[in-house]
Design a protein around this motif. Structure first.
Motif, PDB file in Angstrom:
ATOM      1  N   HIS A  27      75.631  73.339   4.631  1.00  0.00           N
ATOM      2  CA  HIS A  27      76.870  73.884   4.106  1.00  0.00           C
ATOM      3  C   HIS A  27      77.233  73.228   2.780  1.00  0.00           C
ATOM      4  N   ALA A  28      76.277  73.108   1.901  1.00  0.00           N
ATOM      5  CA  ALA A  28      76.557  72.533   0.593  1.00  0.00           C
ATOM      6  C   ALA A  28      77.495  73.445  -0.181  1.00  0.00           C
ATOM      7  N   ASN A  29      77.403  74.753   0.078  1.00  0.00           N
ATOM      8  CA  ASN A  29      78.316  75.696  -0.560  1.00  0.00           C
ATOM      9  C   ASN A  29      78.465  76.908   0.344  1.00  0.00           C
ATOM     10  N   SER A  30      79.264  77.871  -0.078  1.00  0.00           N
ATOM     11  CA  SER A  30      79.560  79.021   0.776  1.00  0.00           C
ATOM     12  C   SER A  30      78.414  80.013   0.866  1.00  0.00           C
ATOM     13  N   THR A  31      77.342  79.798   0.141  1.00  0.00           N
ATOM     14  CA  THR A  31      76.212  80.727   0.207  1.00  0.00           C
ATOM     15  C   THR A  31      75.059  80.139   1.015  1.00  0.00           C
ATOM     16  N   ALA A  32      75.389  79.205   1.912  1.00  0.00           N
ATOM     17  CA  ALA A  32      74.351  78.599   2.749  1.00  0.00           C
ATOM     18  C   ALA A  32      73.604  79.675   3.521  1.00  0.00           C
ATOM     19  N   GLN A  33      72.347  79.444   3.760  1.00  0.00           N
ATOM     20  CA  GLN A  33      71.503  80.397   4.486  1.00  0.00           C
ATOM     21  C   GLN A  33      71.095  79.812   5.825  1.00  0.00           C
ATOM     22  N   ILE A  34      70.947  80.666   6.811  1.00  0.00           N
ATOM     23  CA  ILE A  34      70.444  80.246   8.105  1.00  0.00           C
ATOM     24  C   ILE A  34      68.938  80.457   8.078  1.00  0.00           C
ATOM     25  N   ALA A  35      68.205  79.382   8.262  1.00  0.00           N
ATOM     26  CA  ALA A  35      66.748  79.464   8.226  1.00  0.00           C
ATOM     27  C   ALA A  35      66.208  79.544   9.649  1.00  0.00           C
ATOM     28  N   PRO A  36      65.525  80.633  10.003  1.00  0.00           N
ATOM     29  CA  PRO A  36      64.996  80.731  11.361  1.00  0.00           C
ATOM     30  C   PRO A  36      63.837  79.770  11.570  1.00  0.00           C
ATOM     31  N   ARG A  37      63.697  79.301  12.787  1.00  0.00           N
ATOM     32  CA  ARG A  37      62.528  78.518  13.152  1.00  0.00           C
ATOM     33  C   ARG A  37      62.131  78.891  14.567  1.00  0.00           C
ATOM     34  N   VAL A  38      60.889  78.693  14.872  1.00  0.00           N
ATOM     35  CA  VAL A  38      60.350  79.091  16.164  1.00  0.00           C
ATOM     36  C   VAL A  38      60.646  78.012  17.199  1.00  0.00           C
ATOM     37  N   GLN A  44      64.520  75.363  28.578  1.00  0.00           N
ATOM     38  CA  GLN A  44      65.401  75.434  29.735  1.00  0.00           C
ATOM     39  C   GLN A  44      66.771  74.878  29.377  1.00  0.00           C
ATOM     40  N   VAL A  45      67.771  75.285  30.147  1.00  0.00           N
ATOM     41  CA  VAL A  45      69.108  74.747  29.993  1.00  0.00           C
ATOM     42  C   VAL A  45      69.066  73.255  30.325  1.00  0.00           C
ATOM     43  N   ASN A  46      69.700  72.460  29.480  1.00  0.00           N
ATOM     44  CA  ASN A  46      69.783  71.022  29.706  1.00  0.00           C
ATOM     45  C   ASN A  46      70.916  70.765  30.698  1.00  0.00           C
ATOM     46  N   GLU A  47      70.544  70.481  31.934  1.00  0.00           N
ATOM     47  CA  GLU A  47      71.520  70.281  33.013  1.00  0.00           C
ATOM     48  C   GLU A  47      72.391  69.038  32.779  1.00  0.00           C
ATOM     49  N   LYS A  48      71.971  68.150  31.884  1.00  0.00           N
ATOM     50  CA  LYS A  48      72.735  66.932  31.616  1.00  0.00           C
ATOM     51  C   LYS A  48      73.908  67.192  30.672  1.00  0.00           C
ATOM     52  N   ILE A  49      73.899  68.331  30.006  1.00  0.00           N
ATOM     53  CA  ILE A  49      74.989  68.679  29.097  1.00  0.00           C
ATOM     54  C   ILE A  49      75.870  69.715  29.779  1.00  0.00           C
ATOM     55  N   GLU A  50      77.123  69.362  29.949  1.00  0.00           N
ATOM     56  CA  GLU A  50      78.067  70.259  30.607  1.00  0.00           C
ATOM     57  C   GLU A  50      78.488  71.373  29.650  1.00  0.00           C
ATOM     58  N   ASN A 114      78.004  73.124  21.152  1.00  0.00           N
ATOM     59  CA  ASN A 114      77.624  72.553  22.443  1.00  0.00           C
ATOM     60  C   ASN A 114      76.589  73.444  23.130  1.00  0.00           C
ATOM     61  N   GLU A 115      76.772  74.752  23.021  1.00  0.00           N
ATOM     62  CA  GLU A 115      75.851  75.685  23.664  1.00  0.00           C
ATOM     63  C   GLU A 115      74.452  75.592  23.061  1.00  0.00           C
ATOM     64  N   VAL A 116      74.373  75.353  21.758  1.00  0.00           N
ATOM     65  CA  VAL A 116      73.069  75.179  21.105  1.00  0.00           C
ATOM     66  C   VAL A 116      72.325  74.005  21.728  1.00  0.00           C
ATOM     67  N   GLN A 117      73.040  72.921  21.980  1.00  0.00           N
ATOM     68  CA  GLN A 117      72.424  71.728  22.574  1.00  0.00           C
ATOM     69  C   GLN A 117      72.123  71.936  24.056  1.00  0.00           C
ATOM     70  N   ARG A 118      73.051  72.565  24.763  1.00  0.00           N
ATOM     71  CA  ARG A 118      72.923  72.752  26.205  1.00  0.00           C
ATOM     72  C   ARG A 118      71.876  73.791  26.560  1.00  0.00           C
ATOM     73  N   ASN A 119      71.833  74.871  25.783  1.00  0.00           N
ATOM     74  CA  ASN A 119      70.949  75.983  26.108  1.00  0.00           C
ATOM     75  C   ASN A 119      70.176  76.436  24.869  1.00  0.00           C
ATOM     76  N   PRO A 120      69.095  75.761  24.536  1.00  0.00           N
ATOM     77  CA  PRO A 120      68.315  76.139  23.352  1.00  0.00           C
ATOM     78  C   PRO A 120      67.654  77.512  23.487  1.00  0.00           C
ATOM     79  N   CYS A 121      67.732  78.108  24.662  1.00  0.00           N
ATOM     80  CA  CYS A 121      67.161  79.447  24.864  1.00  0.00           C
ATOM     81  C   CYS A 121      68.114  80.542  24.389  1.00  0.00           C
ATOM     82  N   ASN A 122      69.336  80.201  24.050  1.00  0.00           N
ATOM     83  CA  ASN A 122      70.334  81.180  23.616  1.00  0.00           C
ATOM     84  C   ASN A 122      70.156  81.423  22.111  1.00  0.00           C
TER      85      ASN A 122
END
Length: 140
Positions: A27-38, A44-50, A114-122
């Motif tokens: 987020h260096a500026n308002s034109t930041a890009q989302i770069a996809p990665r594989v 799996q859902v990380n059961e340790k993260i609520e 939080n969901e990104v960390q908890r469920n990387p499959c989303n």
């Protein structure tokens, strides 16, 4: 027969490895890009993260009405990514007029981070997290 099912499962997993997309944004500026990665689709859902509680919406509207009708993230990762790439400061007026507060935006950002960390499959969560982060940044 069991060997055939196991072989099919392994093949399906191998084929699906490149389907899930996760975002990395600067987020260096308002034109930041989302770069996809594989990401490995066997994640799996990380059961340790609520899972965080679902944040409030303006006037207790439904989640689809809020996400699609107010924020405008459409459905799926493509919709959230498109909204992230196209949202501008002047779009905030309509979001605010529908009852959204900056506190709500930040709560939704935290929820999806939080969901990104908890469920990387989303595959949608990273885009929605970054969209809400950008809205908060534009809000000022």
């Amino acid at each position: 027969m069991n060997f055939l099912k196991i072989s099919q499962h392994i093949l399906n997993c191998a084929i699906g490895l490149s389907i899930v997309v996760v975002a990395h944004v600067s987020h260096a500026n308002s034109t930041a890009q989302i770069a996809p990665r594989v990401v490995d689709k066997t994640c799996q859902v990380n059961e340790k993260i609520e899972r965080n509680a679902i944040p409030k919406t303006p006037h207790n509207m439904s989640l689809p009405a809020f996400g699609q009708g107010v924020i405008g993230w459409a459905t799926g990762p493509e919709g959230a990514k498109a909204r992230f790439e196209n949202i501008q400061k002047q779009d905030l007026k309509a979001i605010q007029e529908k009852g959204t507060t900056l506190a709500m935006v930040k709560e939704w950002q935290a929820f999806y981070e939080n969901e990104v960390q908890r469920n990387p499959c989303n595959p949608t969560a990273p885009y929605r997290a970054e969209l809400m982060k950008k809205i908060a940044w534009l809000w000022g």
